[in-house]
Motif scaffolding. Structure first.
Motif, PDB file in Angstrom:
ATOM      1  N   LEU A 135       0.820  -1.142  -0.099  1.00  0.00           N
ATOM      2  CA  LEU A 135       0.148  -0.147  -0.031  1.00  0.00           C
ATOM      3  C   LEU A 135       0.887   1.295   0.041  1.00  0.00           C
ATOM      4  O   LEU A 135       0.543   2.289  -0.596  1.00  0.00           O
ATOM      5  CB  LEU A 135      -1.071   0.145   1.128  1.00  0.00           C
ATOM      6  N   ARG A 136       1.898   1.207   0.704  1.00  0.00           N
ATOM      7  CA  ARG A 136       2.913   2.332   0.707  1.00  0.00           C
ATOM      8  C   ARG A 136       3.346   2.717  -0.622  1.00  0.00           C
ATOM      9  O   ARG A 136       3.625   3.784  -1.268  1.00  0.00           O
ATOM     10  CB  ARG A 136       3.926   2.208   1.619  1.00  0.00           C
ATOM     11  N   ALA A 141       3.266   6.475  -5.254  1.00  0.00           N
ATOM     12  CA  ALA A 141       3.437   6.866  -6.568  1.00  0.00           C
ATOM     13  C   ALA A 141       1.858   6.590  -7.433  1.00  0.00           C
ATOM     14  O   ALA A 141       1.778   5.996  -8.072  1.00  0.00           O
ATOM     15  CB  ALA A 141       4.447   6.037  -7.270  1.00  0.00           C
ATOM     16  N   PRO A 142       1.021   7.725  -6.819  1.00  0.00           N
ATOM     17  CA  PRO A 142      -0.344   7.338  -7.264  1.00  0.00           C
ATOM     18  C   PRO A 142      -0.404   7.467  -8.887  1.00  0.00           C
ATOM     19  O   PRO A 142      -1.389   6.617  -9.473  1.00  0.00           O
ATOM     20  CB  PRO A 142      -1.313   8.785  -6.431  1.00  0.00           C
ATOM     21  N   ARG A 143       0.307   8.260  -9.637  1.00  0.00           N
ATOM     22  CA  ARG A 143      -0.019   8.627 -11.067  1.00  0.00           C
ATOM     23  C   ARG A 143       0.687   7.247 -11.575  1.00  0.00           C
ATOM     24  O   ARG A 143      -0.151   6.701 -12.565  1.00  0.00           O
ATOM     25  CB  ARG A 143       0.721   9.819 -11.337  1.00  0.00           C
ATOM     26  N   GLU A 144       1.698   6.763 -11.342  1.00  0.00           N
ATOM     27  CA  GLU A 144       2.380   5.467 -11.637  1.00  0.00           C
ATOM     28  C   GLU A 144       1.246   4.428 -11.545  1.00  0.00           C
ATOM     29  O   GLU A 144       1.179   3.604 -12.445  1.00  0.00           O
ATOM     30  CB  GLU A 144       3.753   5.318 -10.923  1.00  0.00           C
ATOM     31  N   THR A 227       4.143  -3.209  -6.401  1.00  0.00           N
ATOM     32  CA  THR A 227       3.547  -3.595  -5.260  1.00  0.00           C
ATOM     33  C   THR A 227       4.551  -4.308  -4.205  1.00  0.00           C
ATOM     34  O   THR A 227       4.652  -4.168  -3.105  1.00  0.00           O
ATOM     35  CB  THR A 227       2.194  -4.277  -5.261  1.00  0.00           C
ATOM     36  N   ALA A 228       5.500  -4.968  -4.950  1.00  0.00           N
ATOM     37  CA  ALA A 228       6.337  -5.913  -4.289  1.00  0.00           C
ATOM     38  C   ALA A 228       7.798  -5.181  -3.872  1.00  0.00           C
ATOM     39  O   ALA A 228       8.247  -5.504  -2.661  1.00  0.00           O
ATOM     40  CB  ALA A 228       6.665  -6.933  -5.228  1.00  0.00           C
ATOM     41  N   ARG A 229       8.259  -4.141  -4.954  1.00  0.00           N
ATOM     42  CA  ARG A 229       9.449  -3.445  -4.403  1.00  0.00           C
ATOM     43  C   ARG A 229       9.689  -2.006  -4.673  1.00  0.00           C
ATOM     44  O   ARG A 229      10.494  -1.296  -4.675  1.00  0.00           O
ATOM     45  CB  ARG A 229      10.419  -4.202  -5.357  1.00  0.00           C
ATOM     46  N   GLY A 230       8.030  -1.572  -5.248  1.00  0.00           N
ATOM     47  CA  GLY A 230       8.266  -0.008  -5.249  1.00  0.00           C
ATOM     48  C   GLY A 230       8.933   0.522  -6.433  1.00  0.00           C
ATOM     49  O   GLY A 230       9.273   1.677  -6.732  1.00  0.00           O
TER      50      GLY A 230
END
Length: 231
Positions: A135-136, A141-144, A227-230
């Motif tokens: 979630l973080r 990175a909401p646009r991505e 989601t796994a590694r940002g």
């Protein structure tokens, strides 16, 4: 690219695989499970293991994906319900990162239900830190995140599903463009991005259901990486 038939171990699922799960749904108890056990092993677990093997050969290894593919990747049909004897009516497997567990990590999953076959990326709150991390990464990175989600949801058969404390929090089906991320991430108990095939379509695909799952995994890869590694 279609995988040649001679390179596939998975024979395809039979109608009996879905029929077994339908009977377990109608009678979700250990007594029915015991009756079905030989058929479960033959029509459900054995071909599912071959599907897993083909996904390893044709997706995990060629892509050098660092995932656990053997140890505890399959679910159990019998519920852990303190001896009450309940039984699930879906059977699933998930690849996850080495050093973690299937239920305590982001899951790249495939699942059989009485009426459908699904594959997708799932993370639940029971995973603990990996759930918070996912979630973080998304909300940092909401646009991505939105770009990756909308690119996937533009194709048919996909959905984004949020689980809340009282059931389904939201569902975004294919063809719907997401303008903003849900504004209640703290209330989320789970997050699915998945594609479903009705039972008839999964049966018609035969051994080449493997191709469909490989294509789905490729489609999911950008979302999984985020989601796994940002990244």
């Amino acid at each position: 690219m279609r995988i040649p038939d001679e390179n596939l171990a998975f024979p395809g699922f039979s109608p009996e695989a879905f029929a077994i799960l339908a009977r377990l749904k109608a009678e979700p108890h250990i007594d029915r499970y015991r009756i079905e056990k030989p058929a479960i092993d033959r029509y459900l677990k054995a071909p599912f293991a071959l599907l897993r093997d083909d996904l390893v050969v044709h997706w995990v290894l060629p892509g050098a994906h660092d995932l656990e593919t053997e140890r505890n990747v399959f679910s159990r049909l019998l519920k852990n319900d303190f001896g009450a004897g309940g039984c699930h009516h879906h059977f699933w497997m998930a690849f996850y990162r080495p050093g973690r567990t299937r239920l305590r990590d982001l899951q790249l999953a495939c699942s059989m239900h009485p009426d459908r076959f699904t594959t997708g990326v799932y993370i639940g709150r029971q995973a603990g830190e990996p759930f918070d991390d996912a979630l973080r990464h998304i909300y940092a990175a909401p646009r991505e995140a939105l770009d990756r989600l909308n690119a996937i949801l533009a194709a048919p058969g996909w959905e984004l599903r949020g689980e809340g404390g009282q059931g389904v929090a939201f569902v975004v089906p294919s063809g719907q463009h997401i303008e903003a991320l849900p504004d209640t991430p703290r209330r989320l108990q789970g997050l699915w991005l998945r594609r479903a095939w009705p039972a008839d379509a999964a049966l018609d695909a035969g051994p080449h259901l493997v191709d469909a799952v490989v294509e789905a995994f490729d489609t999911l890869a950008p979302w999984y990486r985020l989601t796994a590694r940002g990244r």
